[in-house]
Write a protein that holds these residues in place. Structure first.
Motif, mmCIF file in Angstrom:
data_model
loop_
_atom_site.group_PDB
_atom_site.id
_atom_site.type_symbol
_atom_site.label_atom_id
_atom_site.label_comp_id
_atom_site.label_asym_id
_atom_site.label_seq_id
_atom_site.Cartn_x
_atom_site.Cartn_y
_atom_site.Cartn_z
ATOM 1 N N PHE A 94 -2.484 -5.079 -3.065
ATOM 2 C CA PHE A 94 -1.605 -6.221 -2.561
ATOM 3 C C PHE A 94 -1.593 -6.805 -4.046
ATOM 4 C CE2 PHE A 94 -5.401 -8.274 -0.941
ATOM 5 C CZ PHE A 94 -6.073 -8.887 -2.092
ATOM 6 N N THR A 95 -0.982 -8.163 -3.760
ATOM 7 C CA THR A 95 -0.545 -8.568 -5.282
ATOM 8 C C THR A 95 -1.040 -9.910 -4.510
ATOM 9 O OG1 THR A 95 1.890 -9.195 -4.329
ATOM 10 C CG2 THR A 95 1.917 -7.225 -6.260
ATOM 11 N N LEU A 96 -0.806 -11.211 -5.678
ATOM 12 C CA LEU A 96 -1.860 -12.053 -5.266
ATOM 13 C C LEU A 96 -0.909 -13.404 -4.995
ATOM 14 C CD1 LEU A 96 -5.271 -11.203 -5.510
ATOM 15 C CD2 LEU A 96 -5.081 -11.916 -3.924
ATOM 16 N N ASP A 106 7.020 -7.155 -8.094
ATOM 17 C CA ASP A 106 5.751 -7.062 -6.798
ATOM 18 C C ASP A 106 6.092 -6.849 -5.602
ATOM 19 O OD1 ASP A 106 4.333 -9.096 -8.569
ATOM 20 O OD2 ASP A 106 5.147 -11.016 -7.900
ATOM 21 N N VAL A 110 4.511 -3.042 -3.835
ATOM 22 C CA VAL A 110 3.713 -3.690 -2.792
ATOM 23 C C VAL A 110 4.886 -2.801 -1.760
ATOM 24 C CG1 VAL A 110 3.126 -4.929 -0.997
ATOM 25 C CG2 VAL A 110 2.721 -5.883 -3.206
ATOM 26 N N ILE A 155 -1.438 -14.110 -0.115
ATOM 27 C CA ILE A 155 -0.752 -12.589 0.093
ATOM 28 C C ILE A 155 0.852 -11.972 1.326
ATOM 29 C CG2 ILE A 155 -2.964 -11.549 -0.862
ATOM 30 C CD1 ILE A 155 -3.350 -11.069 2.960
ATOM 31 N N TYR A 158 2.072 -8.537 0.896
ATOM 32 C CA TYR A 158 1.292 -7.441 1.763
ATOM 33 C C TYR A 158 1.708 -7.989 2.377
ATOM 34 C CZ TYR A 158 -3.500 -5.810 3.125
ATOM 35 O OH TYR A 158 -4.659 -5.132 3.018
ATOM 36 N N THR A 159 1.957 -9.119 3.327
ATOM 37 C CA THR A 159 1.255 -9.423 5.111
ATOM 38 C C THR A 159 3.280 -8.485 4.804
ATOM 39 O OG1 THR A 159 0.722 -11.039 4.464
ATOM 40 C CG2 THR A 159 2.020 -11.156 6.543
ATOM 41 N N TRP A 196 -9.348 -6.412 -4.166
ATOM 42 C CA TRP A 196 -8.929 -7.507 -5.112
ATOM 43 C C TRP A 196 -9.270 -6.750 -6.430
ATOM 44 C CZ3 TRP A 196 -8.830 -12.194 -3.053
ATOM 45 C CH2 TRP A 196 -9.028 -12.295 -1.966
#
Ligand SMILES: NC(=O)c1ccc[n+]([C@@H]2O[C@H](COP(=O)([O-])OP(=O)(O)OC[C@H]3O[C@@H](n4cnc5c(N)ncnc54)[C@H](O)[C@@H]3O)[C@@H](O)[C@H]2O)c1
Length: 277
Positions: A94-96, A106, A110, A155, A158-159, A196
């Motif tokens: 994931f990317t934050l 990004d 992902v 996220i 990612y979601t 993380w």
């Protein structure tokens, strides 16, 4: 698929976290386990742990985002073992940061790993799994974030990727009803893993490892140090996955306390239907 002893499992992202947990739980059932990971050293370490259960293990360096790499993995596994009974498309990153601010890199990274990683696994393994004798099963690692969009955790990219994994799994399960291939999607809440630190594996072609943005850096550091409070032990997740495979569960849920979050999403959708007339 009830009887797992002597059968073959392949776990992508098997060098760490949930992948390692699934591998150990599969080995405890007497399965021979292939650990595929972009990080060869950790995959080899888990292969040694798996061997302690007196089953065969094999560590293979593979990049799930690269179809040729996954095809080479499948060729190696079918050459060595002749069949695959449990395929866990588990590797994920994931990317934050806010979705609105996410870069092309990004999104690409992902989606390449989390979505195309699953697709590449299916394309490389499924035709031969369908053709072999007997039952087999596919577990795609989604997330609680594949069932609802979390508030307050940045996220979003990612979601979006995990919603896709849920849709792929639901569709594939219907398509394979007539075959002897079961399909489950694993939807965990927080698990104590190295996710993380996922940026460690971002390729240079997509900008290389990016710093975690300041507002979430403290949360990430705490999680990386082993904090994170209620985060589940990945070995427990592995045992839940094996139970889900045996039960042929369409959804494998690990955190019952997250039920309300998913219910609220569907209630909001149903309320919109009520208003539709
Ligand atoms: N940790 C959680 O709270 C949580 C919750 C829900 C879902 N998940 C999902 O669980 C899965 C496993 O993640 P984890 O939490 O165990 O994290 P992790 O970082 O501990 O393990 C992920 C593994 O995937 C490998 N990997 C990364 N990119 C890869 C690539 N391109 N090709 C092959 N391997 C690659 C990493 O080297 C690592 O060994 C992911 O799909 C993640 O989205 C995790």
């Amino acid at each position: 698929m009830q009887d797992l002893a002597g059968k073959i499992a392949v776990v992508t992202g098997g060098g760490s976290g949930i992948g390692r947990g699934i591998a150990l739980a599969a080995a405890a059932e007497g399965m021979h386990v292939v650990l595929a990971d972009i990080e060869q050293g950790p995959a080899a370490d888990v292969a040694r742990e798996v061997s302690a259960a007196e089953v065969e293990s094999l560590a293979v360096q593979a990049n799930v985002a690269d179809p040729d790499s996954v095809k080479a993995l499948a060729d190696q596994v079918f050459d060595r073992f002749g069949a695959v009974h449990l395929l866990c498309n588990n590797a994920g990153v994931f990317t934050l940061g806010d979705l609105a601010d996410a870069s092309q890199d990004d999104w690409r990274w992902v989606m390449d790993v989390n979505v195309m990683g699953v697709v590449n696994g299916l394309q490389a393994f499924l035709p031969r799994m369908r053709a072999q004798d007997g039952e087999s099963h596919i577990v795609n690692t989604g997330s609680l974030a594949g069932l609802m969009a979390p508030r307050g955790l940045p996220i979003g990219v990612y979601t979006a990727s995990k919603y896709a994994v849920v849709a792929i799994s639901e569709t594939l399960r219907m398509e394979l009803e007539a075959d002897q291939v079961g399909v489950s999607v694993l939807c965990p809440g927080g698990v104590q893993t190295r996710i993380w630190e996922a940026e460690r594996n971002r390729p240079d072609s997509l900008g290389g490892p990016q710093p975690i943005p300041e507002p979430v850096a403290a949360v990430a550091q705490e999680a990386a140090r082993g904090g994170g409070g209620a985060a589940m032990d990945p070995e427990q997740v592995g045992r839940i996955v094996i139970a889900g495979v045996k039960a042929d569960s369409p959804y494998i849920i690990t955190h019952p306390e997250t039920r309300g979050l998913v219910a609220r999403r569907f209630e909001a959708i149903m309320a919109a239907f009520d208003q539709a007339g």
